[in-house]
Structures are given as structure tokens and as C-alpha cells.
Motif scaffolding. Structure first.
Motif, mmCIF file in Angstrom:
data_model
loop_
_atom_site.group_PDB
_atom_site.id
_atom_site.type_symbol
_atom_site.label_atom_id
_atom_site.label_comp_id
_atom_site.label_asym_id
_atom_site.label_seq_id
_atom_site.Cartn_x
_atom_site.Cartn_y
_atom_site.Cartn_z
ATOM 1 N N TYR A 24 1.448 5.223 0.633
ATOM 2 C CA TYR A 24 0.968 6.321 1.475
ATOM 3 C C TYR A 24 1.550 7.627 0.950
ATOM 4 O O TYR A 24 2.711 7.671 0.545
ATOM 5 N N LYS B 20 0.848 -1.194 0.000
ATOM 6 C CA LYS B 20 0.000 0.000 0.000
ATOM 7 C C LYS B 20 0.880 1.240 0.000
ATOM 8 O O LYS B 20 1.822 1.333 0.771
ATOM 9 N N LYS C 180 0.814 7.699 9.744
ATOM 10 C CA LYS C 180 1.062 7.316 8.353
ATOM 11 C C LYS C 180 1.285 8.500 7.417
ATOM 12 O O LYS C 180 2.065 8.391 6.474
ATOM 13 N N ASP D 283 -4.673 -2.009 9.739
ATOM 14 C CA ASP D 283 -5.922 -1.370 9.298
ATOM 15 C C ASP D 283 -6.691 -0.774 10.464
ATOM 16 O O ASP D 283 -6.708 -1.324 11.557
ATOM 17 N N ALA D 284 -7.316 0.332 10.207
ATOM 18 C CA ALA D 284 -8.216 1.033 11.130
ATOM 19 C C ALA D 284 -7.501 1.729 12.287
ATOM 20 O O ALA D 284 -8.150 2.251 13.171
#
Length: 171
Positions: A64, A62, A106, A137-138
Motif C-alpha cells: 500500500y 499487498k 489503508k 477486500d472491498a
């Protein structure tokens, strides 16, 4: 049957039908005027002049994109804490100190000074974001063990994170 009266009525309406069909045909060919670009179509900002820790990066597939400005940042989400990584280097090169008042985020620019408020008890702490994460996640922010302890975060907690004005040390 078709009689002379029907023919007269149809011939009177025929020019109107032809005009109407021409308008509809042309309307189908017309295109919409161009719209001004939306925010989602805006040009991606340049990270060329940013420190390497404030440039886009990829973790676990992923990518960022760090914010180019911290101004007005405020978000509510889950906080966690970390402390076992003692002695390792943070994103900006500092040695991680578990009992320090630091955090990982992040996308906030490094360094950023933020106020983290535990929404369960109202306690808050001002910390410096000097690392990237949490990459779960979250989760919004990872606090150092020392910062988490001061506001009563044991495991996970719902928090508010808001950037403090660098000049005055307040919002």
C-alpha cells in the motif's frame, strides 16, 4: 495476351507505383515522436521525509502507498467497525480506544480528520484516522465501535468518506 498498348499503360504507371511503394516503405520505418510522460509514467514520489506510518507498507503480500496529500479526498465504499482490539497500539502509536471517534484507512495520511456519512440514513460523524486497515477486500474504512454506533453502522454499511480541512474543521 500482352499487347503493345498494355505495355505503354503499364510503363506510364510504373513511376507512380515506384514512388508510392517508396513512400509506404519509408512510412513503415518512421517512428512516432516521443509523447510527454503520462501520470502512470511519472516518477514515484519520495516518502523519505514521511513518518514511518505514512510510508509504503505491505500486508498479506499487498503493498500500500499512503497518499502524500489528503487534499480533495472523497470516496464512497464499505465501512466496517472494530472494537475487540482494545488497548492495542494504532499505527501512529496511540492506544486504541473502542469507544473513541477514530478510524483505520489503508492510504490516507495519518493523522487525517474525515467525515464519514452512512448513506443508508444520512447520519455522519467526524473521526480521526490514526490506524491502517481494513485489510479485507472491498472495504474502505474501519470505524471504532463508538463512531460506528453513532452513525448506525452495524456490521457493514455503504458510506461516503471525505477529508475535512485541518484549519477550519470543514470541507
Amino acid at each position: 495476351m500482352f499487347n503493345h498498348l498494355d505495355y505503354d499503360m503499364a510503363s506510364k504507371k510504373l513511376p507512380h507505383l515506384r514512388i508510392l511503394s517508396s513512400i509506404l516503405l519509408l512510412a513503415g520505418c518512421a517512428s512516432e515522436p516521443p509523447l510527454p510522460p503520462s501520470d502512470s509514467q511519472a516518477q514515484v514520489p519520495s516518502y523519505r521525509d514521511q513518518a514511518v506510518y505514512n510510508q509504503p507498507y505491505t500486508v498479506k503480500g499487498k503493498t500500500y502507498f499512503p497518499l502524500l496529500s489528503r487534499q480533495g479526498y472523497r470516496e464512497v465504499g464499505l465501512a466496517s467497525w472494530y472494537g475487540a482490539e482494545s488497548g492495542g497500539r494504532t499505527a501512529n502509536g496511540n492506544r486504541f480506544k473502542p469507544n473513541g471517534l477514530t478510524a483505520a484507512h489503508k492510504t490516507l495520511p495519518i493523522p487525517s480528520k474525515v467525515r464519514v456519512t452512512n448513506l443508508a440514513n444520512g447520519r455522519h460523524i467526524d473521526v480521526t484516522v490514526n490506524d491502517r486497515g481494513p485489510f479485507v477486500d472491498a472495504r474502505l474504512i474501519d470505524l471504532s465501535r463508538g463512531a460506528a454506533k453513532r452513525i448506525g453502522v452495524n456490521g457493514l454499511a455503504q458510506v461516503s468518506v471525505e477529508v475535512l480541512d485541518a484549519a477550519s474543521g470543514s470541507n
